[in-house]
Write a protein that holds these residues in place. Structure first.
Motif, PDB file in Angstrom:
ATOM      1  N   GLN A 140     -97.865  78.673  34.864  1.00 39.69           N
ATOM      2  CA  GLN A 140     -97.775  79.088  36.300  1.00 39.69           C
ATOM      3  C   GLN A 140     -98.277  80.240  36.551  1.00 39.69           C
ATOM      4  O   GLN A 140     -98.790  80.798  37.249  1.00 39.69           O
ATOM      5  CB  GLN A 140     -96.215  78.917  36.757  1.00 39.69           C
ATOM      6  CG  GLN A 140     -95.604  77.637  37.085  1.00 39.69           C
ATOM      7  CD  GLN A 140     -96.374  76.724  38.006  1.00 39.69           C
ATOM      8  OE1 GLN A 140     -96.862  77.390  39.230  1.00 39.69           O
ATOM      9  NE2 GLN A 140     -96.809  75.533  37.681  1.00 39.69           N
ATOM     10  N   ALA A 141     -97.878  81.213  35.701  1.00 42.83           N
ATOM     11  CA  ALA A 141     -98.311  82.761  35.829  1.00 42.83           C
ATOM     12  C   ALA A 141     -99.847  82.767  35.957  1.00 42.83           C
ATOM     13  O   ALA A 141    -100.286  83.695  36.363  1.00 42.83           O
ATOM     14  CB  ALA A 141     -97.364  83.558  34.685  1.00 42.83           C
ATOM     15  N   ARG A 147    -101.793  80.569  36.234  1.00 47.33           N
ATOM     16  CA  ARG A 147    -102.539  80.233  37.676  1.00 47.33           C
ATOM     17  C   ARG A 147    -102.499  80.965  38.695  1.00 47.33           C
ATOM     18  O   ARG A 147    -103.510  80.955  39.391  1.00 47.33           O
ATOM     19  CB  ARG A 147    -101.725  78.793  37.883  1.00 47.33           C
ATOM     20  CG  ARG A 147    -102.351  77.932  39.175  1.00 47.33           C
ATOM     21  CD  ARG A 147    -101.271  76.830  39.302  1.00 47.33           C
ATOM     22  NE  ARG A 147    -100.144  76.928  39.684  1.00 47.33           N
ATOM     23  CZ  ARG A 147     -99.777  77.340  41.044  1.00 47.33           C
ATOM     24  NH1 ARG A 147    -100.943  77.511  41.957  1.00 47.33           N
ATOM     25  NH2 ARG A 147     -98.369  77.387  41.345  1.00 47.33           N
ATOM     26  N   LEU A 148    -101.286  81.735  38.943  1.00 52.79           N
ATOM     27  CA  LEU A 148    -101.261  82.732  39.834  1.00 52.79           C
ATOM     28  C   LEU A 148    -101.845  83.992  39.663  1.00 52.79           C
ATOM     29  O   LEU A 148    -101.785  84.825  40.427  1.00 52.79           O
ATOM     30  CB  LEU A 148     -99.608  83.059  40.131  1.00 52.79           C
ATOM     31  CG  LEU A 148     -98.901  81.752  40.590  1.00 52.79           C
ATOM     32  CD1 LEU A 148     -97.428  81.900  40.458  1.00 52.79           C
ATOM     33  CD2 LEU A 148     -99.408  81.517  42.209  1.00 52.79           C
ATOM     34  N   VAL A 181    -100.734  86.273  37.315  1.00 47.40           N
ATOM     35  CA  VAL A 181     -99.657  87.185  36.822  1.00 47.40           C
ATOM     36  C   VAL A 181     -99.568  87.569  35.617  1.00 47.40           C
ATOM     37  O   VAL A 181     -99.875  86.694  34.879  1.00 47.40           O
ATOM     38  CB  VAL A 181     -98.270  86.685  37.327  1.00 47.40           C
ATOM     39  CG1 VAL A 181     -97.053  87.493  36.746  1.00 47.40           C
ATOM     40  CG2 VAL A 181     -98.319  86.394  38.987  1.00 47.40           C
ATOM     41  N   ASN A 229     -97.318  89.014  46.322  1.00 42.96           N
ATOM     42  CA  ASN A 229     -97.341  87.657  46.407  1.00 42.96           C
ATOM     43  C   ASN A 229     -97.068  86.606  45.447  1.00 42.96           C
ATOM     44  O   ASN A 229     -96.468  85.678  45.239  1.00 42.96           O
ATOM     45  CB  ASN A 229     -98.491  87.103  47.620  1.00 42.96           C
ATOM     46  CG  ASN A 229     -98.081  87.679  49.164  1.00 42.96           C
ATOM     47  OD1 ASN A 229     -97.324  88.157  49.268  1.00 42.96           O
ATOM     48  ND2 ASN A 229     -99.365  87.634  49.657  1.00 42.96           N
ATOM     49  N   ALA A 230     -98.021  87.049  44.372  1.00 43.67           N
ATOM     50  CA  ALA A 230     -98.130  86.176  43.274  1.00 43.67           C
ATOM     51  C   ALA A 230     -96.815  86.293  42.306  1.00 43.67           C
ATOM     52  O   ALA A 230     -96.452  85.313  41.693  1.00 43.67           O
ATOM     53  CB  ALA A 230     -99.384  86.587  42.387  1.00 43.67           C
ATOM     54  N   ALA A 240     -94.402  84.401  44.056  1.00 39.38           N
ATOM     55  CA  ALA A 240     -94.479  82.886  44.021  1.00 39.38           C
ATOM     56  C   ALA A 240     -93.783  82.588  42.489  1.00 39.38           C
ATOM     57  O   ALA A 240     -93.499  81.401  42.334  1.00 39.38           O
ATOM     58  CB  ALA A 240     -95.908  82.314  44.005  1.00 39.38           C
ATOM     59  N   LEU A 241     -94.187  83.247  41.417  1.00 34.74           N
ATOM     60  CA  LEU A 241     -93.779  82.929  40.048  1.00 34.74           C
ATOM     61  C   LEU A 241     -92.133  82.824  40.034  1.00 34.74           C
ATOM     62  O   LEU A 241     -91.486  81.821  39.532  1.00 34.74           O
ATOM     63  CB  LEU A 241     -94.368  84.060  39.056  1.00 34.74           C
ATOM     64  CG  LEU A 241     -93.887  83.596  37.543  1.00 34.74           C
ATOM     65  CD1 LEU A 241     -94.481  82.432  37.175  1.00 34.74           C
ATOM     66  CD2 LEU A 241     -94.505  84.801  36.720  1.00 34.74           C
ATOM     67  N   TRP A 275     -90.838  79.896  41.712  1.00 37.75           N
ATOM     68  CA  TRP A 275     -91.021  78.627  41.063  1.00 37.75           C
ATOM     69  C   TRP A 275     -89.985  78.549  39.766  1.00 37.75           C
ATOM     70  O   TRP A 275     -89.447  77.755  39.553  1.00 37.75           O
ATOM     71  CB  TRP A 275     -92.414  78.576  40.283  1.00 37.75           C
ATOM     72  CG  TRP A 275     -92.450  77.709  39.283  1.00 37.75           C
ATOM     73  CD1 TRP A 275     -93.109  76.524  39.377  1.00 37.75           C
ATOM     74  CD2 TRP A 275     -92.290  77.726  37.860  1.00 37.75           C
ATOM     75  NE1 TRP A 275     -92.944  75.736  38.260  1.00 37.75           N
ATOM     76  CE2 TRP A 275     -92.469  76.606  37.421  1.00 37.75           C
ATOM     77  CE3 TRP A 275     -91.698  78.699  37.013  1.00 37.75           C
ATOM     78  CZ2 TRP A 275     -92.301  76.202  35.929  1.00 37.75           C
ATOM     79  CZ3 TRP A 275     -91.715  78.388  35.602  1.00 37.75           C
ATOM     80  CH2 TRP A 275     -91.659  77.295  35.295  1.00 37.75           C
TER      81      TRP A 275
END
Length: 90
Positions: free
Chosen positions: A24-25, A27-28, A30, A51-52, A55-56, A59
């Motif tokens: 996830q990180a 993908r974002l 981060v 924002n990233a 979002a992490l 999640w």
């Protein structure tokens, strides 16, 4: 740049939480790390755009399907390390 240190507790070890967080990180966009702690929780250091990072952390409140997240403790991180990727550490 936003930097957050999160401690995620619950059923978060042995359920692919670290690998899923890394996925996830990345993908974002981060950077930082995720690691298991001896008390059964997981620590996430996330840095990047606000924002990233948000979002992490959003999640991480539920994590992968096998996980059961009970709590997340968040602190701003004021260290000066710069991470170029998001790694799984020991």
């Amino acid at each position: 740049m936003k930097r957050v240190l999160a401690k995620v507790s619950g059923k978060v070890q042995g359920v692919w939480f670290r690998a899923s967080t890394q996925q996830q990180a990345r993908r974002l966009g981060v950077t930082g790390y995720v690691k298991n702690l001896s008390d059964g929780s997981v620590e996430i250091l996330a840095q990047g755009g606000g924002n990233a990072v948000d979002a992490l952390i959003d999640w991480a409140q539920h994590g992968p399907s096998q996980a059961t997240v009970e709590d997340i403790l968040l602190d701003e991180y004021d260290g000066n390390e710069v991470y170029l990727d998001f790694e799984i550490t020991d």
